[in-house]
Scaffold this active site. Structure first.
Site, PDB file in Angstrom:
ATOM      1  N   GLU A 196      -6.893   4.155   7.840  1.00  0.00           N
ATOM      2  CA  GLU A 196      -6.821   5.601   7.554  1.00  0.00           C
ATOM      3  C   GLU A 196      -8.135   6.088   6.945  1.00  0.00           C
ATOM      4  O   GLU A 196      -8.553   7.223   7.185  1.00  0.00           O
ATOM      5  CB  GLU A 196      -5.605   5.903   6.662  1.00  0.00           C
ATOM      6  N   HIS A 204      -9.499   0.517   4.994  1.00  0.00           N
ATOM      7  CA  HIS A 204      -8.191   0.754   5.631  1.00  0.00           C
ATOM      8  C   HIS A 204      -8.388   1.672   6.842  1.00  0.00           C
ATOM      9  O   HIS A 204      -9.255   2.550   6.835  1.00  0.00           O
ATOM     10  CB  HIS A 204      -7.233   1.388   4.620  1.00  0.00           C
ATOM     11  N   GLY A 244       2.259   2.007  10.704  1.00  0.00           N
ATOM     12  CA  GLY A 244       3.126   3.178  10.535  1.00  0.00           C
ATOM     13  C   GLY A 244       3.820   3.614  11.815  1.00  0.00           C
ATOM     14  O   GLY A 244       4.389   4.695  11.878  1.00  0.00           O
ATOM     15  N   LYS A 300       0.006   4.223  -0.246  1.00  0.00           N
ATOM     16  CA  LYS A 300      -0.690   5.369   0.355  1.00  0.00           C
ATOM     17  C   LYS A 300      -0.518   6.604  -0.546  1.00  0.00           C
ATOM     18  O   LYS A 300      -0.422   6.469  -1.765  1.00  0.00           O
ATOM     19  CB  LYS A 300      -0.188   5.623   1.778  1.00  0.00           C
ATOM     20  N   SER A 303       3.553  -2.366  10.288  1.00  0.00           N
ATOM     21  CA  SER A 303       5.014  -2.284  10.447  1.00  0.00           C
ATOM     22  C   SER A 303       5.740  -3.578  10.083  1.00  0.00           C
ATOM     23  O   SER A 303       6.736  -3.939  10.711  1.00  0.00           O
ATOM     24  CB  SER A 303       5.369  -1.826  11.866  1.00  0.00           C
ATOM     25  N   ASN A 315       0.853  -1.186   0.000  1.00  0.00           N
ATOM     26  CA  ASN A 315       0.000   0.000   0.000  1.00  0.00           C
ATOM     27  C   ASN A 315       0.894   1.244   0.000  1.00  0.00           C
ATOM     28  O   ASN A 315       1.485   1.576   1.019  1.00  0.00           O
ATOM     29  CB  ASN A 315      -0.889  -0.044   1.259  1.00  0.00           C
ATOM     30  N   GLU A 335      -5.221  -5.553  10.583  1.00  0.00           N
ATOM     31  CA  GLU A 335      -4.225  -4.500  10.775  1.00  0.00           C
ATOM     32  C   GLU A 335      -4.512  -3.762  12.082  1.00  0.00           C
ATOM     33  O   GLU A 335      -5.332  -2.819  12.106  1.00  0.00           O
ATOM     34  CB  GLU A 335      -4.293  -3.500   9.620  1.00  0.00           C
TER      35      GLU A 335
HETATM   36  C1  PEP Z   1      -0.783  -0.153   5.988  1.00  0.00           C
HETATM   37  O1  PEP Z   1      -0.870   1.009   5.641  1.00  0.00           O
HETATM   38  O2  PEP Z   1      -1.641  -0.954   5.631  1.00  0.00           O
HETATM   39  C2  PEP Z   1       0.362  -0.555   6.816  1.00  0.00           C
HETATM   40  C3  PEP Z   1       0.345  -1.740   7.338  1.00  0.00           C
HETATM   41  O3  PEP Z   1       1.374   0.382   6.985  1.00  0.00           O
HETATM   42  P1  PEP Z   1       2.837   0.102   7.639  1.00  0.00           P
HETATM   43  O4  PEP Z   1       3.374  -1.165   7.035  1.00  0.00           O
HETATM   44  O5  PEP Z   1       3.634   1.305   7.282  1.00  0.00           O
HETATM   45  O6  PEP Z   1       2.622  -0.052   9.118  1.00  0.00           O
END
Ligand code: PEP
Length: 249
Positions: free
Chosen positions: A97, A95, A172, A13, A212, A11, A166
């Site tokens: 976000e 997601h 993040g 973003k 992460s 992703n 997630e």
């Molecule tokens: C995500 O945006 O789905 C995500 C898991 O981000 P990150 O790997 O940066 O934590």
């Protein structure tokens, strides 16, 4: 146990102008990417067509969002049909976000999922608890409620859905769920799905982990029986993403 092909999504973003996107496409096309892993990357909407045209055909492309209607007066949004028209077969929905920055709720995410599936897209459906909810031992209540809102909308289309667990506190932040923490949620979610959908769906649906994930922690996570892949944010912008794709080898 179901035959679940390992799945790794990237992703991007809201990152990357064309020079950066070209750099990512270059390391993805160079790989080598394990042919045992399904790989799907998700560029910003405006670059979907550009990325699709330049990426090798073994790499799928997902939009990061879409609306719940096929067309109409929805300024600024895109439809599932537009994603298909750019030869992309996937969309990420729900997601954290979108839920937390843009205020999307379970009902809207369910409606978007239904519309995307009806228009032939595959869906990466994201669920996950906030830190306060984990600390209050509400993780399963939250992820089951989020998944329940999808069941009726998915109907018979579970073969076109990947569930991404997630935990919001791990996205993040550099704080990864331990392989044991992630495995526990994935296994409990699979049991819950067996009761609330069917044993076949529960055994066949891919439940991927996001939060992460990086080149250093991916192999330990991938070794867990109910972790069927990853949704990767930050690390999907770097060549390390290739190592994550190959975590299962
Ligand atoms: C995500 O945006 O789905 C995500 C898991 O981000 P990150 O790997 O940066 O934590």
């Amino acid at each position: 146990m179901g035959d679940r092909t390992f799945f790794v999504g990237g992703n991007w973003k809201m990152n990357g102008l064309k020079p950066k996107i070209d750099e990512i496409i270059q390391f993805l096309n160079a790989g080598p990417l394990s042919d045992k892993t399904e790989v799907v990357v998700s560029p910003p909407t405006i670059y979907l067509d550009y990325a699709r045209q330049k990426l090798n055909s073994n790499i799928g492309v997902a939009a990061q969002n879409c609306y719940k209607a096929e067309s109409g007066a929805f300024t600024g949004d895109i439809s599932p049909g537009m994603i298909k028209d750019c030869s992309c077969d996937w969309v990420i929905l729900g997601h954290s976000e979108r839920r937390n920055v843009f205020g999307e709720n379970d009902e809207l995410i369910g409606d978007k999922t239904k519309c995307a599936l009806a228009n032939g897209l595959n869906v990466i459906a994201c669920i996950g608890e906030q830190l306060e909810e984990r600390e209050a031992n509400q993780t399963m209540d939250v992820v089951c409620k989020q998944t329940k809102a999808l069941i009726e909308k998915i109907g018979d289309n579970w073969g076109k859905v990947v569930l991404a667990y997630e935990p919001v506190w791990a996205i993040g932040t550099g704080k990864t769920a331990s392989p044991e923490q992630a495995q526990e949620v994935h296994a409990d979610l699979r049991k819950w799905l067996a009761k609330n959908t069917s044993e076949t769906i529960a055994q066949n649906v891919r439940i991927i982990y996001g939060g992460s994930v990086n080149a250093a922690n991916c192999k330990d996570l991938a070794a867990k029986g109910d972790i069927d892949g990853f949704l990767v944010g930050g690390a999907s912008l770097k060549p390390d993403f290739v190592k994550i794709v190959n975590a299962k080898e």
